[in-house]
Design a protein around this motif. Structure first.
Motif, short mmCIF file in Angstrom:
data_model
loop_
_atom_site.label_atom_id
_atom_site.label_comp_id
_atom_site.label_asym_id
_atom_site.label_seq_id
_atom_site.Cartn_x
_atom_site.Cartn_y
_atom_site.Cartn_z
N ARG A 48 13.55 -11.27 24.43
CA ARG A 48 13.37 -12.73 24.54
C ARG A 48 13.41 -13.39 23.15
NH1 ARG A 48 15.08 -13.37 29.44
NH2 ARG A 48 13.61 -12.83 31.11
N GLN A 59 17.00 -13.51 22.00
CA GLN A 59 17.71 -14.60 22.69
C GLN A 59 17.30 -15.95 22.11
OE1 GLN A 59 16.31 -13.63 26.60
NE2 GLN A 59 18.10 -12.36 27.12
N ASP A 68 19.07 -16.66 18.85
CA ASP A 68 20.45 -17.12 19.06
C ASP A 68 20.46 -18.60 19.44
OD1 ASP A 68 23.29 -16.94 19.47
OD2 ASP A 68 22.89 -16.88 21.62
N ASN A 102 22.53 -15.23 23.87
CA ASN A 102 22.79 -13.79 23.89
C ASN A 102 21.94 -13.12 22.81
OD1 ASN A 102 25.07 -13.04 25.84
ND2 ASN A 102 25.86 -14.89 24.86
N VAL A 103 22.01 -11.81 22.79
CA VAL A 103 21.30 -11.07 21.75
C VAL A 103 22.30 -10.63 20.69
CG1 VAL A 103 19.51 -10.26 23.31
CG2 VAL A 103 21.59 -8.89 23.02
N PRO A 144 22.49 -11.49 28.08
CA PRO A 144 22.35 -12.95 28.01
C PRO A 144 21.11 -13.41 28.76
CG PRO A 144 23.95 -12.38 29.67
CD PRO A 144 23.57 -11.08 29.01
N LEU A 145 20.62 -14.57 28.41
CA LEU A 145 19.53 -15.18 29.17
C LEU A 145 20.08 -15.53 30.54
CD1 LEU A 145 16.57 -16.11 28.86
CD2 LEU A 145 17.44 -18.35 28.18
#
Length: 421
Positions: free
Chosen positions: A272, A275, A278, A306-307, A327-328
């Motif tokens: 989290r 993410q 980003d 995204n990470v 991705p979230l």
């Protein structure tokens, strides 16, 4: 017979006013029931009545039995000396003020069917008190109540936004940053994320420009998750954080506050935070973007995150995993929009006196799908029509603030069942 029901009947004039009279037969005309008082003191302030040819203005007290006056200690309380009428279900005692003048008392001439309907609700042991009657309530009544509930929910949630504004000197972007951080923790890590947002602010993040790795170092380091670096990537983040910690005078949070147990790995706080890094590397001008957004698709795009490459093969620093984009998810984004964006914009609309912003909220709510959770599934089983977030938010408010607290008399559906069924 509960006193709470008597309050309801009196407030809404649900009794035969033609039969309102004192024990000795004096006719009582109700001009105004007064303002309901939920604090200490008489039950209704500024009531107005007429007894025979004399008009009275003052407080009105309500009890199940008139002898409850003594049971509640009103005979020794000067605050009750201005009571002009005592309303009861059973008149079993003469009541006097402290100056020894008699307070007129009336037995409320209500329809016993109302008390029976209320008893059915109050004694119910179903999931919601009106589970057996809900489907029979006029759909128009339900629809109107949904709209009211939705506004109530936004107003209640907006109190948090207003409080944050006071703490941040009305810095709206900073307010939304705090809301976003808390939301990124969802239920399990909401508190640690909230603590993190109070150590870091947008001014710190904005000094790092669009450098996602430096932002990631700041977030993970301040979170206390870089204390024992092992991998080269973790060591690089730790080195960067040490520089930033000195620059900003930061002390990391205690790492034990973060919860990893019994969670899907994709929801780990490390993921989290990656993410969020980003997301913050792309934009921090939240207020401007959200105000100017025309469609829910534009809002959704803001929170697509995204990470970094390292996290594609890791969920934690210590163990490598199969390479996977993380991705979230769309449901997480919708959760952020419902629980952070909508309350935030509700306050922003008031702050700028912009009704169009508030109109957008209701329009967008009718586009987003309803949330999926245990409460919403139970509502559907009893007959609630829940298709969009507009509906689900209202029914969550109904359950949490009314049904679970047995506030049937404050609920429009409860009132309809008591009066009409």
């Amino acid at each position: 017979m509960e006193e709470q029901l008597l309050h309801y009947l009196w407030k809404h004039k649900l009794f035969d006013q033609e039969k309102l009279e004192t024990k000795d037969g004096q006719k009582v005309e109700l001009i105004s029931p007064g303002a309901h008082n939920h604090d200490a003191g008489p039950d209704f302030f500024n009531g107005r009545i007429k007894i025979e040819d004399t008009e009275w203005a003052g407080s009105i007290e309500i009890h199940v039995r008139s002898s409850d006056w003594f049971l509640h200690g009103h005979d020794n309380d000067a605050a009750y000396n201005n009571v002009i009428l005592h309303v009861v279900a059973v008149n079993d005692a003469e009541i006097k003020r402290q100056n020894n003048t008699i307070i007129p008392t009336v037995e409320l001439p209500y329809d016993k069917r109302l008390a029976s309907n209320y008893k059915t609700l109050s004694k119910s042991r179903k999931w919601i008190p009106c589970e057996d009657q809900f489907a029979q309530v006029d759909p128009l009544i339900r629809s109107m109540w949904v709209e009211t509930l939705l506004i109530q929910r936004l107003q209640r949630k907006s109190e948090v936004v207003t409080s944050m504004m006071a703490q941040t000197n009305n810095d709206l972007d900073e307010v939304f940053f705090r809301m976003l951080c808390r939301n990124m923790g969802f239920k399990t890590n909401a508190q640690p994320f909230d603590q993190l947002s109070r150590k870091i602010n947008l001014k710190h993040i904005r000094t790092l420009g669009n450098d996602r790795q430096r932002i990631e170092a700041l977030l993970l380091g301040t979170a206390g998750l870089l204390n024992t670096p092992r991998s080269d990537y973790e060591k690089a983040l730790k080195k960067e954080f040490n520089h930033l910690a000195t620059r900003f005078n930061f002390e990391p949070l205690e790492p034990s506050i973060w919860k990893f147990a019994r969670m899907h790995p994709v929801s780990f706080p490390t993921i989290r935070l990656a993410q969020l890094s980003d997301l913050l590397s792309r934009n921090t001008q939240f207020t401007q973007i959200l105000k100017q957004a025309k469609t829910i698709e534009e809002v959704t795009k803001v929170f697509k995150a995204n990470v970094s490459v390292f996290w594609e093969t890791h969920y934690t620093f210590t163990k490598k995993s199969k390479k996977l984009k993380k991705p979230l998810g769309i449901k997480s984004i919708e959760n952020i929009i419902i629980n952070s964006v909508f309350p935030f914009l509700f306050v922003v609309g008031k702050y700028y006196d912009d009704q169009e912003i508030q109109k957008k909220i209701f329009s967008w709510m009718r586009v987003l799908p309803a949330e999926k959770n245990r409460i919403i599934e139970r509502w559907k089983k009893v007959g609630a029509e829940i298709e969009t977030a507009y509906d689900s938010q209202a029914y969550l408010e109904l359950y949490n603030e009314y049904c679970s607290k047995n506030r049937c008399l404050d609920c429009r559906l409860g009132g309809y069942i008591i009066k009409e069924m």
